[in-house]
Scaffold this active site. Structure first.
Site, PDB file in Angstrom:
ATOM      1  N   CYS A   5      -2.181  -2.692   7.681  1.00 33.07           N
ATOM      2  CA  CYS A   5      -2.161  -3.598   6.519  1.00 33.07           C
ATOM      3  C   CYS A   5      -0.941  -4.501   6.476  1.00 33.07           C
ATOM      4  O   CYS A   5      -1.023  -5.638   6.002  1.00 33.07           O
ATOM      5  CB  CYS A   5      -2.308  -2.789   5.245  1.00 33.07           C
ATOM      6  SG  CYS A   5      -3.963  -2.074   5.106  1.00 33.07           S
TER       7      CYS A   5
ATOM      8  N   LYS B 291      -6.693  -4.554  -3.313  1.00 32.83           N
ATOM      9  CA  LYS B 291      -7.357  -5.299  -2.246  1.00 32.83           C
ATOM     10  C   LYS B 291      -8.399  -4.434  -1.541  1.00 32.83           C
ATOM     11  O   LYS B 291      -8.145  -3.256  -1.269  1.00 32.83           O
ATOM     12  CB  LYS B 291      -6.312  -5.819  -1.256  1.00 32.83           C
ATOM     13  CG  LYS B 291      -5.488  -4.727  -0.574  1.00 32.83           C
ATOM     14  CD  LYS B 291      -4.395  -5.357   0.260  1.00 32.83           C
ATOM     15  CE  LYS B 291      -3.599  -4.360   1.077  1.00 32.83           C
ATOM     16  NZ  LYS B 291      -4.354  -3.585   2.047  1.00 32.83           N
TER      17      LYS B 291
ATOM     18  N   ASP C 241       0.787  -1.245   0.000  1.00 33.49           N
ATOM     19  CA  ASP C 241       0.000   0.000   0.000  1.00 33.49           C
ATOM     20  C   ASP C 241       0.819   1.295   0.000  1.00 33.49           C
ATOM     21  O   ASP C 241       0.455   2.270   0.691  1.00 33.49           O
ATOM     22  CB  ASP C 241      -0.974  -0.007   1.194  1.00 33.49           C
ATOM     23  CG  ASP C 241      -1.985  -1.144   1.122  1.00 33.49           C
ATOM     24  OD1 ASP C 241      -1.945  -1.905   0.143  1.00 33.49           O
ATOM     25  OD2 ASP C 241      -2.801  -1.274   2.048  1.00 33.49           O
TER      26      ASP C 241
HETATM   27  N1  TIU Z   1      -2.690   0.218   4.286  1.00 32.67           N
HETATM   28  C1  TIU Z   1      -3.170   0.387   5.517  1.00 32.67           C
HETATM   29  O1  TIU Z   1      -2.469   0.173   6.496  1.00 32.67           O
HETATM   30  N2  TIU Z   1      -4.458   0.907   5.624  1.00 32.67           N
HETATM   31  C2  TIU Z   1      -4.886   1.688   6.668  1.00 32.67           C
HETATM   32  O2  TIU Z   1      -6.028   2.093   6.715  1.00 32.67           O
HETATM   33  N3  TIU Z   1      -3.950   2.008   7.616  1.00 32.67           N
HETATM   34  C3  TIU Z   1      -4.106   2.861   8.661  1.00 32.67           C
HETATM   35  O3  TIU Z   1      -3.203   2.912   9.492  1.00 32.67           O
HETATM   36  N4  TIU Z   1      -5.185   3.603   8.751  1.00 32.67           N
END
Ligand code: TIU
Length: 216
Positions: free
Chosen positions: A162, A129, A24
């Site tokens: 994530c 995802k 991400d």
């Molecule tokens: N990629 C991921 O970690 N999504 C989140 O929403 N992370 C947060 O820390 N909010």
């Protein structure tokens, strides 16, 4: 075979059976105006790992590791976004709302795209995802199985959301997992540190951790 001086003990892997999974590294989390900031976070700690993730990508590509890049994003009609995820809390902008980088966390919008310097190159796998874990509702496991992958190196954001969710999914599926410590970040530095410690505790209960500099 490559051996890394990792915690809590050495981590060994064959490059041909190992994938780098970059979680991400997209504008919605790393840049102001995206999903991360809409949740009330200061996004600045995340930009700091971009150069290390670039170096890790170059290292992995040079050794022939399969490279996987994930993005957390939903379909424009939100059909893959549970109402509980969209409606929880009181963010400034919700998933699907229009922000400075387009609709928040929607596939195809500028904010859902990769940080430009970390974009995939030909032959690498991109996984979009809908959840926090990269195995949930994606083809990741089938693809790794087809390629005979047994070991996963991890980088990306955020460490305790994530990245950790995906590492736990991978660990339960039998993969040997190494998190690169300085290639992962959180909006909460204490959560990042706690996650590193809980992953490698109890004899690597979830996996190993090591700094990028420990890779030979
Ligand atoms: N990629 C991921 O970690 N999504 C989140 O929403 N992370 C947060 O820390 N909010």
């Amino acid at each position: 075979m490559i051996t890394v001086s990792a915690a809590p003990f050495d981590y060994c892997f064959e490059p041909a059976r190992t994938a780098l999974v970059v979680i991400d590294m997209q504008r919605d989390f790393v840049e102001p105006g995206g999903f991360g900031e809409s949740l009330g976070n200061d996004v600045s700690p995340l930009a700091g790992i971009v150069p290390t993730v670039q170096r890790l990508l170059a290292w992995s590509r040079a050794r022939g590791l399969f490279v996987v890049h994930t993005r957390e994003a939903h379909r424009p009609d939100l059909s893959d976004c549970p109402p509980a995820k969209r409606e929880r809390g009181s963010p400034r902008l919700r998933i699907g709302d229009i922000g400075p980088m387009g609709r928040i966390l929607i596939d195809g919008e500028p904010g859902a795209g990769f940080v430009p310097t970390l974009a995939p190159v030909a032959g690498e796998l991109e996984i979009v995802k809908p959840g926090k874990g990269a195995f949930h509702a994606t083809a990741l496991q089938d693809t790794l199985r087809t390629r005979g992958i047994t070991h996963l190196l991890f980088a990306g954001v955020t460490t305790e959301v994530c990245v950790q969710t995906t590492m736990r999914e991978a660990n339960d599926r039998g993969y040997e997992c190494l998190l690169i410590e300085d290639a992962t970040a959180s909006y909460f530095p204490a959560f990042r540190q706690a996650t590193l410690e809980m992953i490698r505790a109890q004899g690597a209960i979830v996996g190993w951790t090591a700094p990028f500099g420990a890779l030979p």
